[in-house]
Design a protein around this motif. Structure first.
Motif, PDB file in Angstrom:
ATOM      1  N   THR A   1       0.858  -1.184   0.000  1.00 45.66           N
ATOM      2  CA  THR A   1       0.000   0.000   0.000  1.00 45.66           C
ATOM      3  C   THR A   1       0.894   1.232   0.000  1.00 45.66           C
ATOM      4  O   THR A   1       1.746   1.368   0.872  1.00 45.66           O
ATOM      5  N   GLN A   2       0.719   2.123  -0.969  1.00 48.79           N
ATOM      6  CA  GLN A   2       1.482   3.369  -1.009  1.00 48.79           C
ATOM      7  C   GLN A   2       0.674   4.484  -0.373  1.00 48.79           C
ATOM      8  O   GLN A   2      -0.515   4.636  -0.647  1.00 48.79           O
ATOM      9  N   VAL A   3       1.357   5.269   0.467  1.00 49.79           N
ATOM     10  CA  VAL A   3       0.739   6.443   1.075  1.00 49.79           C
ATOM     11  C   VAL A   3       1.619   7.642   0.750  1.00 49.79           C
ATOM     12  O   VAL A   3       2.829   7.619   0.983  1.00 49.79           O
ATOM     13  N   HIS A   4       1.002   8.675   0.173  1.00 50.31           N
ATOM     14  CA  HIS A   4       1.727   9.905  -0.147  1.00 50.31           C
ATOM     15  C   HIS A   4       1.697  10.814   1.078  1.00 50.31           C
ATOM     16  O   HIS A   4       0.650  11.026   1.684  1.00 50.31           O
ATOM     17  N   ILE A   5       2.847  11.361   1.418  1.00 52.81           N
ATOM     18  CA  ILE A   5       3.007  12.219   2.580  1.00 52.81           C
ATOM     19  C   ILE A   5       2.969  13.673   2.116  1.00 52.81           C
ATOM     20  O   ILE A   5       3.739  14.061   1.239  1.00 52.81           O
TER      21      ILE A   5
ATOM     22  N   GLU B   1      -6.985   1.478   1.964  1.00 54.94           N
ATOM     23  CA  GLU B   1      -7.471   2.814   2.318  1.00 54.94           C
ATOM     24  C   GLU B   1      -7.490   3.051   3.831  1.00 54.94           C
ATOM     25  O   GLU B   1      -7.527   4.192   4.288  1.00 54.94           O
TER      26      GLU B   1
ATOM     27  N   SER C   1      -4.270   5.093   4.921  1.00 54.14           N
ATOM     28  CA  SER C   1      -4.368   6.527   4.612  1.00 54.14           C
ATOM     29  C   SER C   1      -5.373   7.225   5.515  1.00 54.14           C
ATOM     30  O   SER C   1      -5.114   8.304   6.034  1.00 54.14           O
ATOM     31  N   ARG C   2      -6.523   6.601   5.705  1.00 54.09           N
ATOM     32  CA  ARG C   2      -7.565   7.213   6.530  1.00 54.09           C
ATOM     33  C   ARG C   2      -7.093   7.374   7.983  1.00 54.09           C
ATOM     34  O   ARG C   2      -7.333   8.397   8.608  1.00 54.09           O
TER      35      ARG C   2
ATOM     36  N   MET D   1      -3.994   7.757   9.031  1.00 59.34           N
ATOM     37  CA  MET D   1      -3.030   8.852   9.093  1.00 59.34           C
ATOM     38  C   MET D   1      -3.733  10.199   8.964  1.00 59.34           C
ATOM     39  O   MET D   1      -3.433  11.142   9.695  1.00 59.34           O
ATOM     40  N   GLN D   2      -4.691  10.300   8.048  1.00 61.50           N
ATOM     41  CA  GLN D   2      -5.416  11.558   7.852  1.00 61.50           C
ATOM     42  C   GLN D   2      -6.107  11.999   9.133  1.00 61.50           C
ATOM     43  O   GLN D   2      -6.029  13.156   9.527  1.00 61.50           O
TER      44      GLN D   2
ATOM     45  N   LEU E   1      -6.322  12.192   0.949  1.00 66.39           N
ATOM     46  CA  LEU E   1      -4.940  12.151   0.482  1.00 66.39           C
ATOM     47  C   LEU E   1      -4.895  11.216  -0.715  1.00 66.39           C
ATOM     48  O   LEU E   1      -5.584  10.203  -0.721  1.00 66.39           O
TER      49      LEU E   1
ATOM     50  N   VAL F   1      -3.847   8.166  -2.856  1.00 67.87           N
ATOM     51  CA  VAL F   1      -3.287   6.857  -2.483  1.00 67.87           C
ATOM     52  C   VAL F   1      -2.629   6.244  -3.682  1.00 67.87           C
ATOM     53  O   VAL F   1      -3.041   6.387  -4.773  1.00 67.87           O
TER      54      VAL F   1
END
Length: 120
Positions: free
Chosen positions: A23-27, A102, A105-106, A108-109, A118, A120
Motif C-alpha cells: 500500500t502506497q501512502v503519499h506524505i 485505504e 491513509s484514513r 493517518m489523515q 490524500l 493513495v
C-alpha cells in the motif's frame, strides 16, 4: 547443504487476514513530524504483526529521510544525499495484510488532522 526444507502447512480457513499486499501512502509537504512519529509508532504497536515492512523516503527540513521498519522494529532514520530525482520522495510503502489499503491513509489523515482525501 544437504538439509531438506521444512514443510510448511497450508494456510487454514482460520487465517482470515488475507494475502500480503503493498500500500502506497503519499506524505504531504509540511507534515508535523512529531505527530507522524507518534502515529507510526502507535500503528506499529497495534498492527506490527500484520505490517511486515514499511519503507519510504520523505523530505524533511533536515533533508531526505530514509524510513524503514520490519514488523515492530524501526531502523534509525538515515539522511540520504539529494540525488535530484524526487519522484519517490514523500511516499511510504506499507507491506502487510489484514487491513484494507485505504485504512492506512484514513488512519493517518484522521490522526494528523490532514485534509481529506490524500492521494493513495
Amino acid at each position: 547443504p544437504g538439509t531438506l526444507p521444512a514443510d510448511l502447512p497450508p494456510l487454514g480457513p482460520d487465517d482470515v487476514r488475507g494475502p500480503i499486499q503493498p500500500t502506497q501512502v503519499h506524505i504531504p509537504d509540511g507534515l508535523d513530524w512529531a505527530s507522524f512519529a507518534v502515529w507510526l509508532s502507535a500503528l506499529l504497536h497495534a498492527r506490527g504483526e500484520d505490517l511486515v515492512r514499511v519503507k519510504g523516503v520523505v523530505r524533511t527540513p533536515a533533508g531526505r529521510l530514509l524510513l524503514q521498519t520490519v514488523r515492530k522494529v524501526v531502523q534509525s532514520p538515515e539522511i540520504l544525499p539529494d540525488q535530484g530525482d524526487a519522484r519517490s520522495d514523500n511516499v511510504i510503502v506499507f507491506i502487510g495484510r489484514g487491513y484494507r489499503p485505504e485504512d492506512i491513509s484514513r488512519s493517518m489523515q484522521r490522526f494528523l488532522d490532514l485534509p481529506l482525501p490524500l492521494p493513495v
